[in-house]
Design a protein around this motif. Structure first.
Motif, mmCIF file in Angstrom:
data_model
loop_
_atom_site.group_PDB
_atom_site.id
_atom_site.type_symbol
_atom_site.label_atom_id
_atom_site.label_comp_id
_atom_site.label_asym_id
_atom_site.label_seq_id
_atom_site.Cartn_x
_atom_site.Cartn_y
_atom_site.Cartn_z
ATOM 1 N N UNK A 298 0.824 -1.200 0.000
ATOM 2 C CA UNK A 298 0.000 0.000 0.000
ATOM 3 C C UNK A 298 0.858 1.249 0.000
ATOM 4 N N UNK A 299 0.384 2.244 -0.722
ATOM 5 C CA UNK A 299 1.065 3.537 -0.767
ATOM 6 C C UNK A 299 0.540 4.416 0.353
ATOM 7 N N UNK B 286 -7.479 21.495 1.451
ATOM 8 C CA UNK B 286 -6.399 20.512 1.503
ATOM 9 C C UNK B 286 -7.020 19.133 1.346
ATOM 10 N N UNK B 287 -6.536 18.372 0.394
ATOM 11 C CA UNK B 287 -7.048 17.035 0.124
ATOM 12 C C UNK B 287 -6.040 15.994 0.597
ATOM 13 N N UNK B 288 -6.502 14.951 1.240
ATOM 14 C CA UNK B 288 -5.696 13.796 1.599
ATOM 15 C C UNK B 288 -6.299 12.616 0.848
ATOM 16 N N UNK B 289 -5.568 12.109 -0.123
ATOM 17 C CA UNK B 289 -6.099 11.104 -1.038
ATOM 18 C C UNK B 289 -5.764 9.711 -0.526
ATOM 19 N N UNK B 290 -6.793 8.888 -0.315
ATOM 20 C CA UNK B 290 -6.613 7.538 0.211
ATOM 21 C C UNK B 290 -5.896 6.616 -0.754
ATOM 22 N N UNK B 291 -5.220 5.625 -0.215
ATOM 23 C CA UNK B 291 -4.509 4.619 -1.006
ATOM 24 C C UNK B 291 -5.421 3.447 -1.317
ATOM 25 N N UNK B 292 -5.222 2.849 -2.476
ATOM 26 C CA UNK B 292 -5.987 1.664 -2.846
ATOM 27 C C UNK B 292 -5.635 0.486 -1.958
ATOM 28 N N UNK B 293 -6.599 -0.411 -1.749
ATOM 29 C CA UNK B 293 -6.347 -1.614 -0.955
ATOM 30 C C UNK B 293 -5.373 -2.529 -1.680
ATOM 31 N N UNK B 294 -4.493 -3.172 -0.947
ATOM 32 C CA UNK B 294 -3.497 -4.073 -1.541
ATOM 33 C C UNK B 294 -4.179 -5.318 -2.088
ATOM 34 N N UNK B 295 -3.781 -5.761 -3.270
ATOM 35 C CA UNK B 295 -4.329 -6.975 -3.873
ATOM 36 C C UNK B 295 -3.595 -8.205 -3.379
ATOM 37 N N UNK B 296 -4.160 -9.354 -3.662
ATOM 38 C CA UNK B 296 -3.535 -10.619 -3.291
ATOM 39 C C UNK B 296 -2.387 -10.936 -4.239
ATOM 40 N N UNK B 297 -1.376 -11.575 -3.731
ATOM 41 C CA UNK B 297 -0.274 -12.022 -4.572
ATOM 42 C C UNK B 297 -0.564 -13.438 -5.052
ATOM 43 N N UNK B 298 0.089 -13.846 -6.111
ATOM 44 C CA UNK B 298 -0.114 -15.193 -6.652
ATOM 45 C C UNK B 298 0.198 -16.233 -5.576
ATOM 46 N N UNK B 299 -0.629 -17.245 -5.498
ATOM 47 C CA UNK B 299 -0.403 -18.329 -4.557
ATOM 48 C C UNK B 299 -0.971 -18.103 -3.173
ATOM 49 N N UNK B 300 -1.725 -17.038 -2.977
ATOM 50 C CA UNK B 300 -2.340 -16.810 -1.668
ATOM 51 C C UNK B 300 -3.826 -16.564 -1.860
ATOM 52 N N UNK B 301 -4.595 -16.893 -0.844
ATOM 53 C CA UNK B 301 -6.049 -16.763 -0.959
ATOM 54 C C UNK B 301 -6.586 -15.892 0.158
ATOM 55 N N UNK C 148 -14.685 -1.466 0.199
ATOM 56 C CA UNK C 148 -14.249 -2.682 0.895
ATOM 57 C C UNK C 148 -13.367 -3.543 -0.013
ATOM 58 N N UNK C 149 -12.554 -4.385 0.600
ATOM 59 C CA UNK C 149 -11.739 -5.320 -0.171
ATOM 60 C C UNK C 149 -12.593 -6.425 -0.762
ATOM 61 N N UNK C 150 -12.081 -7.066 -1.789
ATOM 62 C CA UNK C 150 -12.785 -8.191 -2.398
ATOM 63 C C UNK C 150 -12.963 -9.337 -1.413
#
Length: 167
Positions: free
Chosen positions: A2-3, A61-76, A100-102
């Motif tokens: 995440x950024x 002043x804007x504070x821009x939210x970061x996108x949710x981190x995606x899953x990496x290959x091989x993890x569920x 919300x996250x997937x």
């Protein structure tokens, strides 16, 4: 990964009317690797609008939210939500939530996500859900932003089964 949120400051050089659209970040996508479940992409971020009459020198002043981190290959599993985005005006912060996250589940809940609960905004549109795959071990892409405020129907914002994404 995440950024960190990004800050943007805008000072009005002269009196003006400003229409400010604030959009939360999208949630991370889920994965169904080696699990007999259905996986959805991340939900879109919600958005809100405020029209302001600004005097010269007033600041937003804007504070821009970061996108949710995606899953990496091989993890569920499910993923984290996207970050909220906020605007600060006259020393008061106002925000709208990220999506919300997937989900990775036999039967994903797949209801639309939240809208901003901040009464300061003139217009508030909820986060929308991604599509749900028709069978296990399939996935959908993330939902696109419901920019028209249609409530997340298949023609505006939902992704469809085994697709690359919505919107």
């Amino acid at each position: 990964r995440q950024c960190r949120p990004h800050l943007v400051r805008d000072a009005a050089p002269f009196a003006r009317i400003a229409a400010n659209r604030v959009m939360g970040a999208g949630g991370g996508g889920a994965s169904s690797y080696a699990d007999p479940v259905k996986a959805t992409g991340g939900y879109s971020g919600s958005w809100a609008l405020k029209v302001l009459r600004m005097a010269a020198g007033e600041t937003l002043t804007f504070s821009i939210g970061s996108g949710g981190a995606g899953k990496t290959a091989g993890s569920a599993g499910a993923r984290p939500a996207g970050g909220a985005t906020s605007v600060t005006y006259a020393r008061a912060a106002h925000s709208t939530p990220g999506g919300p996250g997937g989900e990775a589940a036999a039967t994903p809940t797949n209801a639309n996500g939240p809208a901003s609960s901040d009464s300061w905004f003139d217009v508030k549109v909820a986060s929308v859900k991604p599509g749900v795959p028709p069978s296990v071990n399939q996935a959908t892409g993330g939902a696109g932003v419901d920019i028209l405020g249609q409530g997340g129907n298949a023609t505006t914002s939902d992704s469809s089964a085994s697709s690359g994404g919505g919107g």
